[in-house]
Design a protein around this motif. Structure first.
Motif, PDB file in Angstrom:
ATOM      1  N   ARG A   1     -13.151   8.477  -5.317  1.00  0.00           N
ATOM      2  CA  ARG A   1     -11.994   8.287  -4.445  1.00  0.00           C
ATOM      3  C   ARG A   1     -11.783   6.803  -4.191  1.00  0.00           C
ATOM      4  O   ARG A   1     -12.740   6.071  -3.924  1.00  0.00           O
ATOM      5  N   THR A   2     -10.519   6.353  -4.240  1.00  0.00           N
ATOM      6  CA  THR A   2     -10.228   4.942  -4.038  1.00  0.00           C
ATOM      7  C   THR A   2      -8.916   4.756  -3.281  1.00  0.00           C
ATOM      8  O   THR A   2      -7.983   5.545  -3.445  1.00  0.00           O
ATOM      9  N   ALA A   3      -8.885   3.737  -2.447  1.00  0.00           N
ATOM     10  CA  ALA A   3      -7.631   3.294  -1.858  1.00  0.00           C
ATOM     11  C   ALA A   3      -6.971   2.414  -2.918  1.00  0.00           C
ATOM     12  O   ALA A   3      -7.652   1.771  -3.717  1.00  0.00           O
ATOM     13  N   VAL A   4      -5.651   2.398  -2.940  1.00  0.00           N
ATOM     14  CA  VAL A   4      -4.920   1.639  -3.951  1.00  0.00           C
ATOM     15  C   VAL A   4      -3.933   0.721  -3.254  1.00  0.00           C
ATOM     16  O   VAL A   4      -3.302   1.099  -2.272  1.00  0.00           O
ATOM     17  N   ALA A   5      -3.809  -0.491  -3.783  1.00  0.00           N
ATOM     18  CA  ALA A   5      -2.844  -1.450  -3.263  1.00  0.00           C
ATOM     19  C   ALA A   5      -2.304  -2.280  -4.422  1.00  0.00           C
ATOM     20  O   ALA A   5      -2.914  -2.346  -5.494  1.00  0.00           O
ATOM     21  N   PHE A   6      -1.178  -2.909  -4.187  1.00  0.00           N
ATOM     22  CA  PHE A   6      -0.518  -3.712  -5.213  1.00  0.00           C
ATOM     23  C   PHE A   6      -0.186  -5.086  -4.647  1.00  0.00           C
ATOM     24  O   PHE A   6       0.043  -5.231  -3.455  1.00  0.00           O
TER      25      PHE A   6
ATOM     26  N   VAL B   1       0.844  -1.192   0.000  1.00  0.00           N
ATOM     27  CA  VAL B   1       0.000   0.000   0.000  1.00  0.00           C
ATOM     28  C   VAL B   1       0.881   1.243   0.000  1.00  0.00           C
ATOM     29  O   VAL B   1       1.720   1.418   0.894  1.00  0.00           O
ATOM     30  N   PRO B   2       0.716   2.129  -0.998  1.00  0.00           N
ATOM     31  CA  PRO B   2       1.522   3.350  -1.024  1.00  0.00           C
ATOM     32  C   PRO B   2       1.169   4.274   0.135  1.00  0.00           C
ATOM     33  O   PRO B   2       0.005   4.402   0.505  1.00  0.00           O
ATOM     34  N   VAL B   3       2.200   4.873   0.711  1.00  0.00           N
ATOM     35  CA  VAL B   3       2.032   5.807   1.818  1.00  0.00           C
ATOM     36  C   VAL B   3       2.871   7.050   1.546  1.00  0.00           C
ATOM     37  O   VAL B   3       3.710   7.070   0.648  1.00  0.00           O
ATOM     38  N   ARG B   4       2.618   8.086   2.338  1.00  0.00           N
ATOM     39  CA  ARG B   4       3.433   9.299   2.254  1.00  0.00           C
ATOM     40  C   ARG B   4       3.786   9.722   3.672  1.00  0.00           C
ATOM     41  O   ARG B   4       3.004   9.540   4.606  1.00  0.00           O
ATOM     42  N   PRO B   5       4.991  10.274   3.842  1.00  0.00           N
ATOM     43  CA  PRO B   5       5.398  10.708   5.181  1.00  0.00           C
ATOM     44  C   PRO B   5       4.688  11.998   5.581  1.00  0.00           C
ATOM     45  O   PRO B   5       4.538  12.913   4.768  1.00  0.00           O
ATOM     46  N   VAL B   6       4.214  12.025   6.808  1.00  0.00           N
ATOM     47  CA  VAL B   6       3.609  13.222   7.400  1.00  0.00           C
ATOM     48  C   VAL B   6       4.153  13.318   8.817  1.00  0.00           C
ATOM     49  O   VAL B   6       3.888  12.439   9.641  1.00  0.00           O
ATOM     50  N   ARG B   7       4.905  14.365   9.071  1.00  0.00           N
ATOM     51  CA  ARG B   7       5.567  14.578  10.358  1.00  0.00           C
ATOM     52  C   ARG B   7       6.354  13.342  10.758  1.00  0.00           C
ATOM     53  O   ARG B   7       7.303  12.980  10.096  1.00  0.00           O
ATOM     54  N   CYS B   8       5.925  12.655  11.792  1.00  0.00           N
ATOM     55  CA  CYS B   8       6.692  11.515  12.312  1.00  0.00           C
ATOM     56  C   CYS B   8       6.061  10.165  11.971  1.00  0.00           C
ATOM     57  O   CYS B   8       6.380   9.160  12.590  1.00  0.00           O
ATOM     58  N   CYS B   9       5.158  10.139  10.986  1.00  0.00           N
ATOM     59  CA  CYS B   9       4.511   8.870  10.643  1.00  0.00           C
ATOM     60  C   CYS B   9       4.236   8.812   9.146  1.00  0.00           C
ATOM     61  O   CYS B   9       4.605   9.708   8.402  1.00  0.00           O
ATOM     62  N   TYR B  10       3.603   7.756   8.709  1.00  0.00           N
ATOM     63  CA  TYR B  10       3.193   7.592   7.319  1.00  0.00           C
ATOM     64  C   TYR B  10       1.680   7.493   7.255  1.00  0.00           C
ATOM     65  O   TYR B  10       1.062   6.923   8.156  1.00  0.00           O
ATOM     66  N   VAL B  11       1.091   8.024   6.194  1.00  0.00           N
ATOM     67  CA  VAL B  11      -0.353   7.910   5.981  1.00  0.00           C
ATOM     68  C   VAL B  11      -0.600   7.273   4.626  1.00  0.00           C
ATOM     69  O   VAL B  11       0.200   7.434   3.701  1.00  0.00           O
ATOM     70  N   THR B  12      -1.697   6.545   4.533  1.00  0.00           N
ATOM     71  CA  THR B  12      -2.021   5.896   3.271  1.00  0.00           C
ATOM     72  C   THR B  12      -2.401   6.938   2.222  1.00  0.00           C
ATOM     73  O   THR B  12      -2.950   7.982   2.536  1.00  0.00           O
ATOM     74  N   CYS B  13      -2.085   6.626   0.986  1.00  0.00           N
ATOM     75  CA  CYS B  13      -2.414   7.510  -0.138  1.00  0.00           C
ATOM     76  C   CYS B  13      -3.748   7.079  -0.736  1.00  0.00           C
ATOM     77  O   CYS B  13      -4.014   5.883  -0.867  1.00  0.00           O
ATOM     78  N   PHE B  14      -4.561   8.052  -1.093  1.00  0.00           N
ATOM     79  CA  PHE B  14      -5.813   7.784  -1.786  1.00  0.00           C
ATOM     80  C   PHE B  14      -5.732   8.430  -3.158  1.00  0.00           C
ATOM     81  O   PHE B  14      -5.074   9.448  -3.338  1.00  0.00           O
TER      82      PHE B  14
END
Length: 109
Positions: free
Chosen positions: A46-51, A25-38
């Motif tokens: 809008r969709t969540a994406v996974a590989f 699952v693609p994520v992006r860094p935000v401050r001190c953690c990672y969040v999932t990309c939509f």
């Protein structure tokens, strides 16, 4: 060797659950953690994406795209409170934010 809890080893015993297949699952860094990309589907939903493999994720989103591993159920649970109920697995292409298609090696869109 057969798993002795299952008797003859012919399959899961009643009540056993098959392990969930983990997706990339693609994520992006935000401050001190990672969040999932939509993302958005071609229709704008809008969709969540996974590989299913890290190679497919890198081929679609680039070599530097960070990712985490989650089951489809876990990703749906994270996305649902945000109003995102669709899950797209192994999309064939992506368009960067702003909707401008990437240029190919010759500089064409």
């Amino acid at each position: 060797m057969a798993d002795m809890r299952r008797g003859d080893g012919d399959g899961p015993a009643p009540g056993d659950h098959a392990p969930a297949r983990l997706l990339y699952v693609p994520v992006r860094p935000v401050r001190c953690c990672y969040v999932t990309c939509f993302f958005r589907t071609p229709g704008g939903r809008r969709t969540a994406v996974a590989f299913t493999t890290p190679a497919q994720l890198r081929a679609t989103l680039g070599q530097d795209q960070p990712w985490i591993r989650l089951s489809a159920a876990a990703l749906r649970s994270l996305a649902a409170p945000l109003g995102c109920t669709a899950l797209t697995v192994d999309p064939r292409s992506s368009v960067p934010p702003g909707g401008i298609p990437p240029r190919d090696a010759s500089g064409h869109r």
